[in-house]
Design an enzyme around this catalytic site. Sequence first.
Site, short mmCIF file in Angstrom:
data_model
loop_
_atom_site.label_atom_id
_atom_site.label_comp_id
_atom_site.label_asym_id
_atom_site.label_seq_id
_atom_site.Cartn_x
_atom_site.Cartn_y
_atom_site.Cartn_z
N ARG A 1 8.27 -44.24 26.50
CA ARG A 1 8.37 -43.74 27.86
C ARG A 1 9.81 -43.50 28.32
O ARG A 1 10.14 -42.43 28.80
CB ARG A 1 7.69 -44.72 28.83
CG ARG A 1 7.58 -44.20 30.25
CD ARG A 1 6.88 -45.21 31.15
NE ARG A 1 5.57 -45.60 30.65
CZ ARG A 1 4.82 -46.53 31.19
NH1 ARG A 1 5.26 -47.18 32.26
NH2 ARG A 1 3.63 -46.84 30.69
N HIS B 1 -0.95 -36.37 26.96
CA HIS B 1 -0.28 -37.37 27.79
C HIS B 1 -1.26 -37.93 28.81
O HIS B 1 -1.39 -37.39 29.92
CB HIS B 1 0.92 -36.73 28.50
CG HIS B 1 1.93 -37.70 29.03
ND1 HIS B 1 2.72 -38.46 28.21
CD2 HIS B 1 2.28 -38.03 30.30
CE1 HIS B 1 3.53 -39.21 28.94
NE2 HIS B 1 3.27 -38.97 30.21
N TYR C 1 0.68 -23.65 43.16
CA TYR C 1 1.39 -22.47 43.66
C TYR C 1 2.44 -21.96 42.68
O TYR C 1 2.81 -20.79 42.74
CB TYR C 1 2.07 -22.79 44.99
CG TYR C 1 1.12 -23.20 46.08
CD1 TYR C 1 0.10 -22.35 46.50
CD2 TYR C 1 1.24 -24.43 46.70
CE1 TYR C 1 -0.78 -22.73 47.50
CE2 TYR C 1 0.38 -24.82 47.71
CZ TYR C 1 -0.64 -23.96 48.10
OH TYR C 1 -1.49 -24.34 49.09
#
Length: 733
Positions: A37, A83, A127
């Site tokens: 990570r 993921h 968007y």
Amino acid sequence: MTVHTPLPEGGRIVDEPMSEALSRRYLAYALSTITNRALPDVRDGFKPVHRRIMYAMHQMRLNPQAAARKCAKVVGEVMGGYHPHGDASIYDALVRLAQDFSQRYPLVDGQGNFGNIDGDNAAAMRYTECKLTPAAVLLMEGIDQDSVDFKATYDDQDEEPIVLPAGFPNLLANGSSGIAVGMATSIPPHNVGELIDACHLLLERPDATTEDLAGIVPGPDFPTGGVAVEGHASILEAYETGRGGVRLRARWETEDLGRGVWRIIVTEMPYQVQKSKLIADLADLIEHKKAPLLGDVRDESAEDIRLVIEPKSRTVEPEVLMESLFKLSDLEIRFPINMNVLDATGTPRVMGLKACLQAFLDHRREVLVRRAGWRIDRVEKRLHLLEGLRIVFLNLDEVIRIVREEEQPKAVLIARFGLSELQADFILDTRLRQLARIEEMTIENEYKTLSDELAALQSLSSSPAKQWKQVGRDLETVRKALVSPRRTLIAEAVDSSALVSVEAFIPREAISVILSERGWIRAAKGKVEDPSELKFKEGDSLAFLVPCFTTDKILVAASDGRIFTVGADKLASGRGHGEPLRLMIDLDEKADIINLLAHQPGGKLLIASRAGYGFIAPEDELLAQKRGGKQVLNGDMIAAIRVNGDHVAAIGENIKALIFTLAELPEMARGKGVKLQNYKQGGLADVAVFDGAHGPEWVDGGGRRRNWPDWKDWLGKRAGAGRQGPRGLRKFR
């Protein structure tokens, strides 16, 4: 010993100490955080989430020439296939890869609102759209040619790369930051052209030192530009050890408005500093009078950054104003360098500049060899098939007859011409028109070209020297694609001691500093003639009233032995009740304020403890630069009074008084001091300094000032027990 007891319901109880269970599980969590990570791989510079985003977009064929796709689609592919974490964290990582003020070489071409340097967030993923940039393509080049190892995804439904081929040193080019368990990483961005030059130096001279590399890579190159004012020696040490930091300042210029009027224009911000927050902080400095040279600040930015800073007075030098703001605001930051990465074996290590570049070059050589092996295998298979076609052209009539007349043409072709099964199948699948004369020439040319390529690839695979040379040529190709001028200027810091101090520009005005019993402090203009007219909050009253000037430093003595320094110009206006002093200094909750006085350059204070010890301290040594003040006395301090005289009068809690000469006390900046008065029980109640020509004075319980005409009867040596004091004397103040 761990005992497992199966339950009828199919569960189990693990009988083990809680400490062992927690430590083992926390260790597993910590290792997972570190390796999966928080820390980037030294070879491609990616954490797993960024690598998975890159690979998913590659699989979706979102190359620079393709049309952009909705970010929500990309996030969904990454989350569903590679993921298994929240979509918000994936989208945040994707957005950062697209921000040209976060990445020195953006890897995602974002279309839509992807945030800005003011700290505004990106638009929702439904968007915005995205695709890969040419820089990202260079990092992915060759991934489908067995250049890197793959591993199974979290659900074993697909595969993902362990590391990317990485056509350029992305770790140093774009930098990285992250916090794991017990370790962190912080790597600044650099210029790719300089990094490639450094790689060439290592290829030519493997024994090159970090100092040689630092001559080519003088320092970080941040996407937002700025001026790095860290000394060369400090940057070299950071590159050598992998730990350090670099001071980064905003880039500014002076704009002349004529008639002696000027203003400062900030054109580049320090890395990761939000412009809107910086402006708010500067405005706060003006409001709280913490920047006496700053008159006004406003943002006139459009596409380019234009931050206007106006001085309070035209007599101020621009350099002095900016130096003061560098100290007070994020116009100057210190970017930490902690090059903590995962090496090729997945082990966390702190690596220097040379080690990082060498690890990248080793990785590039491995990628080159694996791609060459993959290509050799493909070329050999193609040549094998072309050899079969060449046999066909030499015996074209016989091959046609066998195909037309034999029941098992494949077996006959194999037996007649010594072909392999692959060659026989390929011949039987070949269309008749491909056997024309022109096709024969094409096949011969292809055979010759592939034979030459095979020889070159085999030569490359067997020669380390040729491999390193090819790595260098590949880097030159990358340089042409990514070359860009340096944005961050490397400069030496300005010697602020050579500039006029900020205090020199503070207007000298008479004020009265007012401190209440509950610790509220303020400054009233002029001299307070009648303290009884001062207003306080209900239940509060006056504790100290100190006349001084706005240019003075106020010394605050506390019972815990510390003395704090507060600028008189930074105190709140006397119109209100002021503000809590504890907000300005780090005063312990259990400590009381025992005195408040204006600093006198060259002056001296008598410091005394309840245990009866004391010394003379130069005031210039007591000034503190930090909120925590200076620890002056080792003990419970009851007095910090100015020395105006040649004798010291001490009175103990046993009402015994002693007077001795001031010369018997040592002068020191801090410590315990020497014995002032000796006691069998109790300690020192109060102390005073007076001039022997006039004698001491003290205040009785009724507030009346009393003279002590026969004080010489109590004159003795320091550390004596003294004698019973005058009637009514308990303290001097």
